[in-house]
Motif scaffolding. Structure first.
Motif, PDB file in Angstrom:
ATOM      1  N   ARG A   2       1.154  23.509  17.095  1.00 52.76           N
ATOM      2  CA  ARG A   2       1.905  23.120  18.289  1.00 52.76           C
ATOM      3  C   ARG A   2       3.309  22.659  17.964  1.00 52.76           C
ATOM      4  O   ARG A   2       4.224  22.818  18.761  1.00 52.76           O
ATOM      5  N   ASP A   3       3.483  22.056  16.808  1.00 51.39           N
ATOM      6  CA  ASP A   3       4.798  21.569  16.418  1.00 51.39           C
ATOM      7  C   ASP A   3       5.613  22.634  15.691  1.00 51.39           C
ATOM      8  O   ASP A   3       6.705  22.362  15.217  1.00 51.39           O
ATOM      9  N   GLU A   4       5.049  23.818  15.583  1.00 50.61           N
ATOM     10  CA  GLU A   4       5.696  24.969  14.956  1.00 50.61           C
ATOM     11  C   GLU A   4       6.090  24.708  13.506  1.00 50.61           C
ATOM     12  O   GLU A   4       7.096  25.214  13.019  1.00 50.61           O
ATOM     13  N   THR A   5       5.284  23.907  12.822  1.00 44.89           N
ATOM     14  CA  THR A   5       5.516  23.696  11.395  1.00 44.89           C
ATOM     15  C   THR A   5       5.054  24.936  10.639  1.00 44.89           C
ATOM     16  O   THR A   5       4.152  25.645  11.090  1.00 44.89           O
ATOM     17  N   TRP A  80      -2.423  16.585  24.191  1.00 41.12           N
ATOM     18  CA  TRP A  80      -1.108  16.919  23.673  1.00 41.12           C
ATOM     19  C   TRP A  80      -0.173  17.249  24.819  1.00 41.12           C
ATOM     20  O   TRP A  80      -0.562  17.861  25.818  1.00 41.12           O
ATOM     21  N   LYS A  82       3.807  18.898  25.229  1.00 41.94           N
ATOM     22  CA  LYS A  82       4.884  19.530  24.487  1.00 41.94           C
ATOM     23  C   LYS A  82       6.119  18.638  24.473  1.00 41.94           C
ATOM     24  O   LYS A  82       6.496  18.068  25.492  1.00 41.94           O
ATOM     25  N   LYS A  83       6.742  18.537  23.297  1.00 40.56           N
ATOM     26  CA  LYS A  83       7.968  17.754  23.169  1.00 40.56           C
ATOM     27  C   LYS A  83       9.084  18.468  23.919  1.00 40.56           C
ATOM     28  O   LYS A  83       9.177  19.691  23.900  1.00 40.56           O
TER      29      LYS A  83
END
Length: 86
Positions: A2-5, A80, A82-83
């Motif tokens: 989700r954080d695209e790491t 969660w 999304k930021k």
């Protein structure tokens, strides 16, 4: 995810890229996107498995949004949001 790491392998990155493309492009992928997915070691069966998983997720999300189903207590810690990209 989700954080695209970054993911640990290029094969997993290819899976993420392909799946996101399927969602964002509503299944209308370019031939190069298909070729890149296959070149990463995936098969036509994997494409169909992704489509199945996405369809189940859409049906579940839509149903739960309409029914306003609350998150089960056991899963609340995984909730969660999304930021903001701003």
């Amino acid at each position: 995810m989700r954080d695209e790491t970054p993911l640990p392998t290029s094969k997993l990155e290819a899976l993420r890229d392909f799946t996101l493309a399927m969602v964002r492009q509503r299944g209308e992928l370019e031939s190069t996107q298909m070729q890149d997915f296959y070149a990463a070691g995936y098969t036509q069966q994997n494409v169909l498995e992704i489509i199945l998983g996405l369809s189940q997720k859409v049906m579940s999300n839509y149903t739960n949004h309409i029914a306003q189903t609350p998150v089960d207590e056991a899963f609340k810690r995984f909730s969660w949001t999304k930021k903001s990209s701003r």
